[in-house]
Motif scaffolding. Structure first.
Motif, PDB file in Angstrom:
ATOM      1  N   LYS A  37     -58.608  -4.948  83.457  1.00  0.00           N
ATOM      2  CA  LYS A  37     -58.415  -3.648  84.079  1.00  0.00           C
ATOM      3  C   LYS A  37     -59.738  -3.099  84.616  1.00  0.00           C
ATOM      4  CE  LYS A  37     -56.243   0.679  82.975  1.00  0.00           C
ATOM      5  NZ  LYS A  37     -55.885   1.568  81.881  1.00  0.00           N
ATOM      6  N   THR A  38     -60.796  -3.219  83.778  1.00  0.00           N
ATOM      7  CA  THR A  38     -62.110  -2.717  84.194  1.00  0.00           C
ATOM      8  C   THR A  38     -62.618  -3.529  85.387  1.00  0.00           C
ATOM      9  OG1 THR A  38     -62.497  -2.305  81.870  1.00  0.00           O
ATOM     10  CG2 THR A  38     -64.381  -2.066  83.307  1.00  0.00           C
ATOM     11  N   LYS A  92     -60.811  -2.427  88.407  1.00  0.00           N
ATOM     12  CA  LYS A  92     -61.244  -1.077  88.805  1.00  0.00           C
ATOM     13  C   LYS A  92     -62.578  -1.172  89.553  1.00  0.00           C
ATOM     14  CE  LYS A  92     -62.731   1.919  85.648  1.00  0.00           C
ATOM     15  NZ  LYS A  92     -62.580   2.756  84.453  1.00  0.00           N
ATOM     16  N   LEU A  93     -63.488  -1.973  88.984  1.00  0.00           N
ATOM     17  CA  LEU A  93     -64.799  -2.151  89.618  1.00  0.00           C
ATOM     18  C   LEU A  93     -64.649  -2.772  91.006  1.00  0.00           C
ATOM     19  CD1 LEU A  93     -67.187  -3.411  86.825  1.00  0.00           C
ATOM     20  CD2 LEU A  93     -67.709  -1.678  88.516  1.00  0.00           C
ATOM     21  N   ARG A 151     -63.144  -0.271  93.510  1.00  0.00           N
ATOM     22  CA  ARG A 151     -64.114   0.743  93.957  1.00  0.00           C
ATOM     23  C   ARG A 151     -65.201   0.099  94.817  1.00  0.00           C
ATOM     24  NH1 ARG A 151     -65.105   4.517  88.645  1.00  0.00           N
ATOM     25  NH2 ARG A 151     -62.938   5.109  88.284  1.00  0.00           N
ATOM     26  N   ASN A 152     -65.582  -1.120  94.470  1.00  0.00           N
ATOM     27  CA  ASN A 152     -66.638  -1.786  95.248  1.00  0.00           C
ATOM     28  C   ASN A 152     -66.227  -2.018  96.692  1.00  0.00           C
ATOM     29  OD1 ASN A 152     -68.773  -2.019  93.470  1.00  0.00           O
ATOM     30  ND2 ASN A 152     -67.982  -3.880  92.543  1.00  0.00           N
ATOM     31  N   ARG A 203     -66.762   0.904  98.941  1.00  0.00           N
ATOM     32  CA  ARG A 203     -68.113   1.465  99.056  1.00  0.00           C
ATOM     33  C   ARG A 203     -68.515   1.571 100.509  1.00  0.00           C
ATOM     34  NH1 ARG A 203     -71.410  -1.682  94.430  1.00  0.00           N
ATOM     35  NH2 ARG A 203     -73.255  -0.969  95.499  1.00  0.00           N
ATOM     36  N   MET A 228     -76.656  -6.170  86.494  1.00  0.00           N
ATOM     37  CA  MET A 228     -75.457  -6.376  85.655  1.00  0.00           C
ATOM     38  C   MET A 228     -75.666  -7.544  84.699  1.00  0.00           C
ATOM     39  SD  MET A 228     -72.340  -5.674  88.216  1.00  0.00           S
ATOM     40  CE  MET A 228     -71.310  -4.257  87.953  1.00  0.00           C
ATOM     41  N   ARG A 247     -67.962 -13.346  84.362  1.00  0.00           N
ATOM     42  CA  ARG A 247     -67.267 -12.068  84.578  1.00  0.00           C
ATOM     43  C   ARG A 247     -67.636 -11.479  85.930  1.00  0.00           C
ATOM     44  NH1 ARG A 247     -66.695  -6.707  80.754  1.00  0.00           N
ATOM     45  NH2 ARG A 247     -65.444  -5.589  82.272  1.00  0.00           N
TER      46      ARG A 247
END
Lengths: 406, 229
Positions: free
Chosen positions: A2-3, A6-7, A10-11, A14, A300, A309
């Motif tokens: 999920k994270t 989401k990332l 949103r990326n 941008r 990261m 990941r």
């Protein structure tokens, strides 16, 4: 996950404008390709339909060696075991008998060579709906003594309704065959090729004409599922122990099949170029995304994100861009194509003539078969997978200290 | 208790025709709860040394032992995991994830550690309150000032409950007020929670606050001064 999603989501937003341009390129690629494929498949399907439903059926059963000789000597009388096999096969929806050979047709000073097809009027009509093409006169009744002629043949012979045609041919074992047949109806098929083919008479009259009582040249089979043609053919061959010649529509009409294959190959090239352009569009975006975020990717990994990941997030980003383009492409193309399936485009002028020269109906047909759309998803998915190799390679080759100071 | 033990650490860069000895045999021990500044002129080896301590770069020779683990012997993947569990990073340019809010940035580290959602959200909120950003938890980095972003970066560095925090020129991009606030906050965290901080810096204000100042020159420690608190 999920994270990561989401990332990724949103990326990709941008740089909204860049993402929208990439999505638009995929959207137009999908739209054009879907439209093209739908038109192709619709046309092919109509061509096959013309061949199959107007005339040949999906499968035909003949006496062995009939197809290479096509004379009245290769007739057969279907026995009970053959009929039983056909009746027990759940995939076969119907079958009709035909007796077919070559004749000379004469009217006054005109003589033309054409096929003479003996049919069971009721069964034939149930299978091929032949009566709907009667333009003038009436369809045959069981035991009728008249003939149905297609419009171009009638025109070439100069015959009209109720005129009497003289038919001459060779019957079984060299017997002479000659008879008079009044023109009972004129047929006008949508396919120009069919309008030259030959005349239709009742099968009993044909058997009598060719001196082959109770015999046929072919049993024409219709099936439910077109994709099972070869499977059913093999099944019948096994069950009938190769006592008969069993042929599929494309074996009987290789010209249509080859025409479809050749056209398909040409279209693959066009679509290949289209998809290459789309692919380069996605690739350009991904290159820019990676170049802009090299340092961020380094951060990261520095703070503890595994490279696997990070590659997953980049995979989602690439896939999401592809997916949005495909969804928009579908949202617009699906209703558009469905409309065209129900409202085919009639052609006029030169285009119409070109179609008719190939023996095709001058109408652009469309298809909304699921695989046309599924193929787009697959192609875009493969494209994104190929493009994704770049960020994958970049992630695993990333030198942390260089990335952090970039 | 020693948190970091460095023995005869050397780093030679061969990328140009001339070999560059960035680190020339450094021996150092850092204990838990230290508030240490590493200083030195440009090219003295500060950043290289910090990269080695953070496991971001590998030494040419020598050992780095962090909490009993020889980090030079870890595979690339295990080293990433080691950093996640043991080292907090604060960078000069803050380097928060721009698409995540302050809360999500702090939470993200714990999410990678596999901390339960409720627990990590609570800790992220507590940390942001602790660094004075309780009212900005839902702001993205672009909506925060440099000083506020660096505070979020400190909260993020602390979120994983690291063995120590490495801060590379943390005040370089901050104005004097933000620098003062940030340093006071980190000093407070060091005093109250015994968190070990190691800074590389040029900033005299950081040096003044540090309890121990290590000076590097030409890849060697030339002085190691401890101040009495």
């Amino acid at each position: 996950m999920k994270t990561n999603l989401k990332l990724a989501w949103r990326n990709i937003w941008r740089n909204r404008r860049r993402t929208l341009i990439t999505v638009a390129s995929i959207f137009f690629g999908v739209l054009l390709s879907t439209f093209m494929t739908s038109m192709q498949e619709g046309t092919y399907s109509k061509m096959i339909d013309n061949v199959v439903s107007f005339y040949s059926g999906y499968i035909q059963i003949h006496q062995n060696d009939y197809w290479d000789n096509k004379t009245i000597e290769y007739t057969f009388q279907p026995n009970d075991s053959l009929i039983q096999v056909l009746q027990e096969n759940q995939e076969i929806t119907s079958y009709v008998p035909r007796l077919e050979s070559f004749t000379l047709m004469s009217y006054e000073n005109s003589t033309k060579g054409a096929a003479l097809i003996g049919i069971d009027p009721t069964k034939e009509n149930q299978m091929t709906n032949l009566s709907r093409w009667v333009e003038k006169g009436q369809y045959l009744k069981q035991g009728d003594d008249g003939i149905l002629l297609p419009v171009n043949l009638a025109k070439n012979l100069g015959v009209n309704l109720n005129d009497t045609l003289v038919l001459i041919s060779q019957g079984y074992h060299g017997a002479s065959a000659a008879a008079l047949f009044p023109v009972k109806g004129i047929l006008k098929f949508p396919s120009p090729a069919m309008n030259n083919l030959g005349g239709y008479i009742d099968i009993k009259a044909a058997q009598e004409f060719f001196s082959v009582p109770e015999k046929l040249t072919s049993l024409v089979l219709m099936i439910d599922d077109y994709s099972k043609v070869n499977q059913i053919k093999h099944q019948l061959q096994t069950e009938l122990k190769d006592r008969y010649e069993i042929m599929t529509w494309d074996e009987m009409d290789p010209v249509t099949k080859n025409m479809i294959e050749a056209d398909r190959s040409g279209a693959y090239l066009t679509k290949g170029i289209l998809y290459a352009l789309v692919g380069f569009g996605i690739f350009g975006t991904v290159i820019m995304m990676i170049a802009e975020r090299r340092k961020e990717m380094g951060i990261m990994i520095a703070i503890g994100m595994q490279k696997s990941r990070l590659s997953k997030i980049l995979f989602y980003e690439t896939t999401l861009i592809g997916l949005i383009g495909v969804i928009f492409g579908f949202a617009i193309s699906l209703p558009f194509i469905i409309y065209l399936v129900y409202h085919p485009i009639p052609l006029t002028g030169e285009a119409a003539k070109a179609y008719e020269q190939f023996g095709l109906e001058a109408v652009m047909y469309f298809s909304a078969k699921w695989f046309i759309f599924a193929r787009q998803v697959l192609v875009i998915f493969i494209l994104t997978m190929v493009v994704y190799l770049y960020p994958l390679f970049k992630t695993y080759r990333l030198k942390l200290t260089e990335a952090l100071h970039s | 208790m020693n948190v970091i033990e460095v023995k005869d650490l050397k780093k030679v860069y061969n990328s140009t025709e001339v070999k560059v000895n960035a680190l020339n045999g450094i021996d150092l021990t850092i204990e838990k709860g230290e508030f240490t500044a590493i200083v030195g002129p440009s090219g003295s080896g500060k950043t290289t040394f910090l990269n080695m301590l953070g496991g971001l770069d590998s030494p040419t020779s020598g050992d780095i032992n962090i909490g009993g683990t020889e980090i030079g012997k870890l595979s690339s993947s295990k080293l990433i995991d080691f950093r996640l569990q043991n080292i907090g990073f604060v960078f000069q340019a803050y380097n928060l994830i721009p698409v995540l809010t302050a809360l999500e940035n702090v939470e993200f580290i714990m999410q990678m550690q596999g901390v339960d959602k409720k627990q990590r959200q609570q800790r992220a909120k507590d940390l942001l309150i602790q660094v004075g950003l309780g009212d900005r938890i839902n702001s993205r980095p672009s909506k925060l000032s440099g000083g506020q972003q660096q505070r979020v970066a400190v909260a993020r560095a602390l979120a994983s409950k690291p063995t120590f925090v490495l801060a590379d020129e943390p005040t370089a991009n901050l104005d004097s007020k933000s620098t003062e606030n940030l340093l006071s906050m980190m000093e407070e965290l060091n005093k109250q929670e015994k968190i070990t901080f190691i800074f590389s810096t040029h900033d005299q204000r950081v040096v003044n606050k540090a309890h121990r100042v290590i000076t590097l020159e030409d890849g060697k420690i030339i002085s190691d001064d401890r101040k009495n608190e």
